[in-house]
Scaffold this motif. Sequence first.
Motif, short mmCIF file in Angstrom:
data_model
loop_
_atom_site.label_atom_id
_atom_site.label_comp_id
_atom_site.label_asym_id
_atom_site.label_seq_id
_atom_site.Cartn_x
_atom_site.Cartn_y
_atom_site.Cartn_z
N TYR A 47 -8.80 0.32 1.19
CA TYR A 47 -9.33 -0.77 0.37
C TYR A 47 -10.36 -1.52 1.21
CZ TYR A 47 -5.39 0.71 -2.35
OH TYR A 47 -4.51 1.50 -3.07
N SER A 48 -11.60 -1.54 0.73
CA SER A 48 -12.67 -1.96 1.63
C SER A 48 -13.68 -2.90 0.99
CB SER A 48 -13.40 -0.72 2.16
OG SER A 48 -13.98 0.03 1.11
N ASP A 49 -13.35 -3.48 -0.16
CA ASP A 49 -14.25 -4.46 -0.77
C ASP A 49 -14.60 -5.55 0.26
OD1 ASP A 49 -15.34 -6.66 -2.15
OD2 ASP A 49 -14.21 -6.22 -3.96
N PRO A 50 -15.87 -5.80 0.52
CA PRO A 50 -16.24 -6.79 1.55
C PRO A 50 -15.70 -8.19 1.25
CG PRO A 50 -18.14 -5.46 0.95
CD PRO A 50 -17.05 -5.09 -0.01
N LYS A 51 -15.33 -8.46 0.00
CA LYS A 51 -14.85 -9.80 -0.36
C LYS A 51 -13.33 -9.89 -0.42
CE LYS A 51 -18.89 -11.32 -3.03
NZ LYS A 51 -19.73 -10.99 -1.90
N ARG A 52 -12.64 -8.86 0.01
CA ARG A 52 -11.17 -8.87 -0.18
C ARG A 52 -10.44 -9.83 0.77
NH1 ARG A 52 -8.35 -5.91 3.30
NH2 ARG A 52 -6.63 -5.67 1.85
N ASP A 53 -11.11 -10.28 1.82
CA ASP A 53 -10.48 -11.19 2.79
C ASP A 53 -11.49 -12.26 3.16
OD1 ASP A 53 -9.45 -12.40 5.14
OD2 ASP A 53 -8.37 -10.56 5.66
N SER A 54 -11.11 -13.52 2.95
CA SER A 54 -12.08 -14.62 3.18
C SER A 54 -12.41 -14.81 4.65
CB SER A 54 -11.50 -15.92 2.62
OG SER A 54 -10.27 -16.23 3.26
N ARG A 55 -11.65 -14.20 5.54
CA ARG A 55 -11.93 -14.35 6.98
C ARG A 55 -13.10 -13.50 7.45
NH1 ARG A 55 -5.89 -12.90 8.80
NH2 ARG A 55 -6.28 -11.44 7.09
N GLY A 56 -13.49 -12.55 6.62
CA GLY A 56 -14.53 -11.61 7.02
C GLY A 56 -14.20 -10.25 6.45
N HIS A 57 -15.05 -9.28 6.71
CA HIS A 57 -14.87 -7.97 6.11
C HIS A 57 -13.75 -7.21 6.83
CE1 HIS A 57 -16.87 -4.04 4.48
NE2 HIS A 57 -15.65 -4.22 4.03
N THR A 58 -12.65 -7.03 6.12
CA THR A 58 -11.56 -6.21 6.64
C THR A 58 -11.33 -5.03 5.71
OG1 THR A 58 -9.84 -7.43 5.43
CG2 THR A 58 -10.38 -8.23 7.63
N VAL A 59 -11.01 -3.91 6.31
CA VAL A 59 -10.70 -2.69 5.55
C VAL A 59 -9.25 -2.34 5.84
CG1 VAL A 59 -11.18 -0.22 5.34
CG2 VAL A 59 -13.07 -1.84 5.62
N THR A 60 -8.46 -2.20 4.80
CA THR A 60 -7.05 -1.88 5.05
C THR A 60 -6.70 -0.47 4.63
OG1 THR A 60 -4.83 -2.81 5.05
CG2 THR A 60 -5.88 -2.63 2.90
N VAL A 61 -5.89 0.17 5.46
CA VAL A 61 -5.31 1.47 5.16
C VAL A 61 -3.88 1.20 4.72
CG1 VAL A 61 -4.73 3.74 6.07
CG2 VAL A 61 -6.75 2.52 6.94
N ALA A 62 -3.59 1.50 3.45
CA ALA A 62 -2.29 1.16 2.89
C ALA A 62 -1.39 2.39 2.84
CB ALA A 62 -2.45 0.59 1.49
N PHE A 63 -0.15 2.18 3.27
CA PHE A 63 0.86 3.23 3.23
C PHE A 63 2.03 2.79 2.36
CE2 PHE A 63 -1.29 3.92 7.31
CZ PHE A 63 -1.52 5.29 7.28
N ALA A 64 2.82 3.76 1.93
CA ALA A 64 4.08 3.48 1.24
C ALA A 64 5.20 4.18 1.98
CB ALA A 64 4.02 3.97 -0.20
N SER A 65 6.37 3.57 1.93
CA SER A 65 7.55 4.17 2.55
C SER A 65 8.77 3.81 1.71
CB SER A 65 7.69 3.65 3.98
OG SER A 65 8.69 4.37 4.67
N VAL A 66 9.67 4.74 1.54
CA VAL A 66 10.88 4.49 0.76
C VAL A 66 12.07 4.55 1.70
CG1 VAL A 66 12.28 5.24 -1.20
CG2 VAL A 66 9.81 5.59 -1.25
#
Lengths: 143, 143
Positions: B74-93
């Motif tokens: 998830y890499s929308d430049p506006k997703r975090d007000s602190r600056g441009h962050t890109v997150t790699v999201a995982f799932a675990s059960v």
Amino acid sequence: MALPKTPALTTDCVVFDPKFRVLLIRRKNEPFAGSYALPGGFVDIGETVEAACRREVLEEAGIEIGELRLVGVYSDPKRDSRGHTVTVAFASVLPAEMRPKAGSDADGVEWVADWRNQGIGFDHARILADAERLVWGGQGNDP
Amino acid sequence: MALPKTPALTTDCVVFDPKFRVLLIRRKNEPFAGSYALPGGFVDIGETVEAACRREVLEEAGIEIGELRLVGVYSDPKRDSRGHTVTVAFASVLPAEMRPKAGSDADGVEWVADWRNQGIGFDHARILADAERLVWGGQGNDP
């Protein structure tokens, strides 16, 4: 608020044509100068990873790609001798054959049919194998 | 050789328990102080994104997770007000229910059953919906 220092973010793209060939560039610069590699590069601040992926393929190969599928995220700290880079790899399948045109960063760009038997820089052979599984389910047109 | 400046890299984790509840933290700090959010944080230089994901869940919730599945990037430049962050999201059960313990970064951590009806910070509601589709195929135990 300053963000912490994290690994550098890159993107790479596995572009297949309808003949199951893969778009590879000849690297001009180290590391892996002279070797094949996937088109790709660093993500700019302010652009999405998908936009960076499309931009890099256009800059390095002169080809506009359509739909992107996420192949994986590759983050081994030793995968790039320049420092810790994390790459987000995508795959895209072209609907028709297109002639590539090498950008200034590359020594050449070509459609490679026997990519399984080529030396490919970085961990791009692994990325390519993962992309093949995702896109073709291992049922590719094996030469 | 210095690497170019790129967006900051983070990871977030959607942890499900066998009852289809989701592990959410109460954020202590801005942005979204007081809101629910997924456990996660910045990737350190020298660690893989998977290791960062496991470390953050352990630090923020005291829970050791097993297998990780890649949900998305998830890499929308506006997703975090602190600056441009890109997150790699995982799932675990998780294979069994486990009691979480909030780390110093969080105001609390809990298993949330009705997570669909909660306000969740950042773009984490979207990540959660994507994780649900990936893991449960939309066939979750809808309350």
